[in-house]
Design a protein around this motif. Sequence first.
Motif, PDB file in Angstrom:
ATOM      1  N   GLY A  76      -5.704  -6.676  -2.241  1.00  0.00           N
ATOM      2  CA  GLY A  76      -5.582  -7.849  -1.383  1.00  0.00           C
ATOM      3  C   GLY A  76      -4.229  -8.020  -0.737  1.00  0.00           C
ATOM      4  N   CYS A  77      -3.251  -7.189  -1.084  1.00  0.00           N
ATOM      5  CA  CYS A  77      -1.917  -7.303  -0.487  1.00  0.00           C
ATOM      6  C   CYS A  77      -1.913  -6.605   0.874  1.00  0.00           C
ATOM      7  CB  CYS A  77      -0.859  -6.697  -1.411  1.00  0.00           C
ATOM      8  SG  CYS A  77       0.824  -6.769  -0.748  1.00  0.00           S
ATOM      9  N   THR A  78      -1.328  -7.251   1.874  1.00  0.00           N
ATOM     10  CA  THR A  78      -1.360  -6.719   3.246  1.00  0.00           C
ATOM     11  C   THR A  78      -0.482  -5.482   3.416  1.00  0.00           C
ATOM     12  OG1 THR A  78       0.370  -8.316   3.814  1.00  0.00           O
ATOM     13  CG2 THR A  78      -1.909  -8.946   4.270  1.00  0.00           C
ATOM     14  N   VAL A  79       0.582  -5.357   2.599  1.00  0.00           N
ATOM     15  CA  VAL A  79       1.494  -4.211   2.734  1.00  0.00           C
ATOM     16  C   VAL A  79       1.395  -3.278   1.518  1.00  0.00           C
ATOM     17  CG1 VAL A  79       3.130  -5.384   4.247  1.00  0.00           C
ATOM     18  CG2 VAL A  79       3.390  -5.594   1.776  1.00  0.00           C
ATOM     19  N   ALA A  80       0.242  -3.304   0.832  1.00  0.00           N
ATOM     20  CA  ALA A  80       0.088  -2.499  -0.386  1.00  0.00           C
ATOM     21  C   ALA A  80       0.180  -1.001  -0.105  1.00  0.00           C
ATOM     22  CB  ALA A  80      -1.247  -2.820  -1.063  1.00  0.00           C
ATOM     23  N   ASP A  81      -0.274  -0.591   1.083  1.00  0.00           N
ATOM     24  CA  ASP A  81      -0.251   0.838   1.415  1.00  0.00           C
ATOM     25  C   ASP A  81       1.113   1.288   1.943  1.00  0.00           C
ATOM     26  OD1 ASP A  81      -0.510  -0.723   3.633  1.00  0.00           O
ATOM     27  OD2 ASP A  81      -1.860   0.642   4.699  1.00  0.00           O
ATOM     28  N   GLN A  82       2.083   0.350   2.029  1.00  0.00           N
ATOM     29  CA  GLN A  82       3.422   0.701   2.508  1.00  0.00           C
ATOM     30  C   GLN A  82       4.477   0.643   1.398  1.00  0.00           C
ATOM     31  OE1 GLN A  82       4.321  -1.815   5.887  1.00  0.00           O
ATOM     32  NE2 GLN A  82       2.207  -1.678   6.656  1.00  0.00           N
ATOM     33  N   ILE A  83       4.018   0.605   0.134  1.00  0.00           N
ATOM     34  CA  ILE A  83       4.947   0.538  -0.999  1.00  0.00           C
ATOM     35  C   ILE A  83       5.739   1.838  -1.117  1.00  0.00           C
ATOM     36  CG2 ILE A  83       5.050   0.461  -3.530  1.00  0.00           C
ATOM     37  CD1 ILE A  83       2.834  -1.591  -3.460  1.00  0.00           C
ATOM     38  N   VAL A  84       5.051   2.979  -0.886  1.00  0.00           N
ATOM     39  CA  VAL A  84       5.722   4.295  -0.931  1.00  0.00           C
ATOM     40  C   VAL A  84       5.720   4.847   0.494  1.00  0.00           C
ATOM     41  CG1 VAL A  84       5.779   6.560  -2.026  1.00  0.00           C
ATOM     42  CG2 VAL A  84       4.830   4.612  -3.272  1.00  0.00           C
ATOM     43  N   PRO A  85       6.777   4.581   1.282  1.00  0.00           N
ATOM     44  CA  PRO A  85       6.786   5.031   2.686  1.00  0.00           C
ATOM     45  C   PRO A  85       6.758   6.548   2.822  1.00  0.00           C
ATOM     46  CG  PRO A  85       8.513   3.384   2.262  1.00  0.00           C
ATOM     47  CD  PRO A  85       7.986   3.824   0.933  1.00  0.00           C
ATOM     48  N   ASP A  86       7.604   7.231   2.054  1.00  0.00           N
ATOM     49  CA  ASP A  86       7.666   8.691   2.112  1.00  0.00           C
ATOM     50  C   ASP A  86       6.748   9.261   1.034  1.00  0.00           C
ATOM     51  OD1 ASP A  86       8.260  11.330   2.417  1.00  0.00           O
ATOM     52  OD2 ASP A  86      10.328  11.198   1.671  1.00  0.00           O
ATOM     53  N   GLN A  87       5.619   9.851   1.454  1.00  0.00           N
ATOM     54  CA  GLN A  87       4.634  10.346   0.499  1.00  0.00           C
ATOM     55  C   GLN A  87       4.671  11.867   0.355  1.00  0.00           C
ATOM     56  OE1 GLN A  87       0.756   8.701   1.271  1.00  0.00           O
ATOM     57  NE2 GLN A  87       1.478   6.581   1.163  1.00  0.00           N
ATOM     58  N   SER A  88       5.866  12.432   0.521  1.00  0.00           N
ATOM     59  CA  SER A  88       6.008  13.880   0.336  1.00  0.00           C
ATOM     60  C   SER A  88       5.963  14.232  -1.147  1.00  0.00           C
ATOM     61  CB  SER A  88       7.343  14.352   0.933  1.00  0.00           C
ATOM     62  OG  SER A  88       8.429  13.765   0.243  1.00  0.00           O
ATOM     63  N   ILE A  89       5.672  15.500  -1.436  1.00  0.00           N
ATOM     64  CA  ILE A  89       5.547  15.956  -2.825  1.00  0.00           C
ATOM     65  C   ILE A  89       6.876  15.782  -3.569  1.00  0.00           C
ATOM     66  CG2 ILE A  89       5.116  17.970  -4.292  1.00  0.00           C
ATOM     67  CD1 ILE A  89       3.187  18.971  -2.150  1.00  0.00           C
ATOM     68  N   PHE A  90       7.995  16.058  -2.879  1.00  0.00           N
ATOM     69  CA  PHE A  90       9.309  15.933  -3.520  1.00  0.00           C
ATOM     70  C   PHE A  90       9.571  14.492  -3.967  1.00  0.00           C
ATOM     71  CE2 PHE A  90      13.879  15.001  -3.202  1.00  0.00           C
ATOM     72  CZ  PHE A  90      14.362  15.912  -4.132  1.00  0.00           C
ATOM     73  N   THR A  91       9.275  13.516  -3.101  1.00  0.00           N
ATOM     74  CA  THR A  91       9.496  12.105  -3.442  1.00  0.00           C
ATOM     75  C   THR A  91       8.628  11.681  -4.613  1.00  0.00           C
ATOM     76  OG1 THR A  91      10.008  11.630  -1.125  1.00  0.00           O
ATOM     77  CG2 THR A  91       9.473   9.749  -2.535  1.00  0.00           C
ATOM     78  N   ILE A  92       7.359  12.096  -4.594  1.00  0.00           N
ATOM     79  CA  ILE A  92       6.438  11.741  -5.679  1.00  0.00           C
ATOM     80  C   ILE A  92       6.902  12.365  -6.994  1.00  0.00           C
ATOM     81  CG2 ILE A  92       4.077  12.062  -6.526  1.00  0.00           C
ATOM     82  CD1 ILE A  92       3.198  11.824  -3.561  1.00  0.00           C
ATOM     83  N   ALA A  93       7.366  13.623  -6.943  1.00  0.00           N
ATOM     84  CA  ALA A  93       7.860  14.294  -8.151  1.00  0.00           C
ATOM     85  C   ALA A  93       9.086  13.575  -8.715  1.00  0.00           C
ATOM     86  CB  ALA A  93       8.192  15.749  -7.841  1.00  0.00           C
ATOM     87  N   VAL A  94       9.986  13.139  -7.819  1.00  0.00           N
ATOM     88  CA  VAL A  94      11.188  12.406  -8.275  1.00  0.00           C
ATOM     89  C   VAL A  94      10.791  11.095  -8.936  1.00  0.00           C
ATOM     90  CG1 VAL A  94      13.226  11.151  -7.451  1.00  0.00           C
ATOM     91  CG2 VAL A  94      12.775  13.453  -6.626  1.00  0.00           C
ATOM     92  N   MET A  95       9.801  10.390  -8.374  1.00  0.00           N
ATOM     93  CA  MET A  95       9.340   9.126  -8.948  1.00  0.00           C
ATOM     94  C   MET A  95       8.762   9.328 -10.344  1.00  0.00           C
ATOM     95  SD  MET A  95       7.574   7.361  -5.591  1.00  0.00           S
ATOM     96  CE  MET A  95       7.061   5.889  -6.459  1.00  0.00           C
ATOM     97  N   VAL A  96       7.918  10.359 -10.497  1.00  0.00           N
ATOM     98  CA  VAL A  96       7.298  10.628 -11.807  1.00  0.00           C
ATOM     99  C   VAL A  96       8.360  11.021 -12.833  1.00  0.00           C
ATOM    100  CG1 VAL A  96       5.695  12.133 -13.057  1.00  0.00           C
ATOM    101  CG2 VAL A  96       5.066  11.261 -10.795  1.00  0.00           C
ATOM    102  N   ILE A  97       9.294  11.898 -12.431  1.00  0.00           N
ATOM    103  CA  ILE A  97      10.361  12.335 -13.349  1.00  0.00           C
ATOM    104  C   ILE A  97      11.237  11.151 -13.761  1.00  0.00           C
ATOM    105  CG2 ILE A  97      12.470  13.722 -13.507  1.00  0.00           C
ATOM    106  CD1 ILE A  97      11.056  15.801 -11.698  1.00  0.00           C
ATOM    107  N   THR A  98      11.544  10.269 -12.807  1.00  0.00           N
ATOM    108  CA  THR A  98      12.381   9.098 -13.110  1.00  0.00           C
ATOM    109  C   THR A  98      11.700   8.180 -14.118  1.00  0.00           C
ATOM    110  OG1 THR A  98      13.308   9.186 -10.874  1.00  0.00           O
ATOM    111  CG2 THR A  98      13.621   7.151 -12.108  1.00  0.00           C
ATOM    112  N   MET A  99      10.406   7.916 -13.930  1.00  0.00           N
ATOM    113  CA  MET A  99       9.693   7.027 -14.848  1.00  0.00           C
ATOM    114  C   MET A  99       9.514   7.662 -16.223  1.00  0.00           C
ATOM    115  SD  MET A  99       6.901   4.860 -12.670  1.00  0.00           S
ATOM    116  CE  MET A  99       6.303   6.129 -11.574  1.00  0.00           C
ATOM    117  N   THR A 100       9.311   8.991 -16.250  1.00  0.00           N
ATOM    118  CA  THR A 100       9.212   9.694 -17.533  1.00  0.00           C
ATOM    119  C   THR A 100      10.540   9.641 -18.283  1.00  0.00           C
ATOM    120  OG1 THR A 100       7.577  11.196 -16.559  1.00  0.00           O
ATOM    121  CG2 THR A 100       8.584  11.865 -18.642  1.00  0.00           C
ATOM    122  N   ALA A 101      11.642   9.860 -17.550  1.00  0.00           N
ATOM    123  CA  ALA A 101      12.974   9.756 -18.157  1.00  0.00           C
ATOM    124  C   ALA A 101      13.233   8.329 -18.639  1.00  0.00           C
ATOM    125  CB  ALA A 101      14.047  10.175 -17.150  1.00  0.00           C
TER     126      ALA A 101
END
Length: 439
Positions: free
Chosen positions: A145-170
Motif C-alpha cells: 500500500g505504500c506509494t514509493v515501496a518500489d523505490q526503496i532500493v533505487p540501484d538494483q544491480s547485483i553488486f548493490t544487492i550483494a553489499v546489502m546482504v553482506i552488510t546485514m549478515t555482518a
Amino acid sequence: MLTAFARAFKTPDLRKKLLFTFGIIVLYRLGAHIPVPGVDYENVQQCVKQAQQGSKNLLGLMDMFSGGALLQITIFALGIMPYITASIILQLLTVVIPRLEALKKEGQSGQAKITQYTRYLTVALAILQGTGLVATAKSGALFSGCTVADQIVPDQSIFTIAVMVITMTAGTALVMWLGELITDRGVGNGMSILMFISIAAGFPGSLWAIKESGKLAKGWIEFGTVILIGFVMVALVVFVEQAQRRIPVQYAKRMIGRRSYGGTSTYIPLKVNQAGVIPVIFASSLLYIPILIVQFAGNSTSGWSAWIQQHLVDGKPIHTVIYFFLIVFFAFFYVAISFNPEEVADNMKKYGGFIPGIRAGRPTAEYLSYVLNRITWPGSLYLGLIALVPTMALAGFGGANANFPFGGTSILIIVGVGLETVKQIESQLQQRNYEGFLR
C-alpha cells in the motif's frame, strides 16, 4: 528497592558489569538506526509512517524482535531472529541426531561445540533471510500500500544487492558477538537482554500511536485502558511464570567407609509454563509461511491465494482458531522433547533417589510423565489466551490500536527476561550484603 539499586552501583565489580551491559545496549540501539548502503532512507521513512498509520505488515513478528530495525532496513535489520531460529533448530536436532545428543551430555566442552554449530547456522540463516528481505524490498512487497515501496532500493544491480546482504549478515554476526560479550562480562543472558531491549524499544511509539488514533477524550481513555491492560497482563504472566509443581525427592543414606552420604530431601520443580515462549514463536512462524508465499507470488488471482489473504490474516476467526490450537500443540511438543521423564528417573535411580510412595525406575518415569501432562494443559491454554490478547484488543477498540504493544510474545519475553536478570543481580548482591532487591 531504590537503596538496593544504589548498593548495586556502589559495589565496584557489579557496577562495572552493569555499566558494560548499558554500553553494549547503547551500541545495539545505535546500530538499529544506521541504514544499509543502497537504501533510499527518505522513501523508507515515508513507507514506515504509512505502515504505522494502519496498513498491516506481514513481517510484524520479525520487526518486533529487531526493535523496528527490520522495516527501517538498517545494518541490524535481522536482529537476533537468525540466532533464535538457529538455537531452536539445534535444540530440536539434539533429540533427533545421536551425535548432538552425545555432545550435550559431554558437559562444557560439548556445549561449546554446539554453540559453535549454532553460530555457523546463524550466519547461514542470516544470509538466507537477508537475501529474502532485500528481494522483498526490491520488489516493493515489503510495504503493501505504500506509494514509493518500489523505490526503496533505487540501484538494483547485483553488486548493490550483494553489499546489502553482506552488510546485514555482518550486522547479525555483530549482534551475536555483542550478546556473548554481555553474557561473559555483563549481567544476565546477553541474547535475552538484547531481545528484551528490541521489544521494549517499540513500546513508547506504539503507546503514543494508540493515544493519537484514539477518539475518546483525545485518545487518553484508550491510552489509559491499554496501560491498565498491560499491568494486569504483567501481573498474570509473573504469577503463572513463577508457578511450579514441586515433586519431593529423597535420597537414601549410604555408608562409604566411615562417612555417610545421602539422606537429604529435595524436589524437582516442574513449571506450569515449562515450554516458555517457544510455542508462540513456532506457531507465529508457521502461520507466516503461507502469507509470505502469497506475498512473494505478487498479484496472484488463484483461489488458494485469495483464501489465504481472506482467512489467514490477523483478526480473522479461522486464523485465531488455528493460531490457538498450534500454540497448544507446540507447547506439548516442546515439553516432550525438552524434558525426558525416563532420563530423570534413571538419574534418580543411579544416585539412590526416589519419590516417596513411588517405586524407582519405570513407575517414577510414568508418574513424572503423568504430572507433566496435567500441568502442561493449563500452561498451554494460558499461552494461547495470552497470545490472543492483541486480536481481542483490536476487536475491542475497533482496530484503533493496530500497534497494540502488550502482545503475548512481547509480554512473555519481557517478563521472563526481566525476572531472570533481577534474580542474577539479586544473587550477586546477596553475596556481599545479605540483601537483594526484594526483601
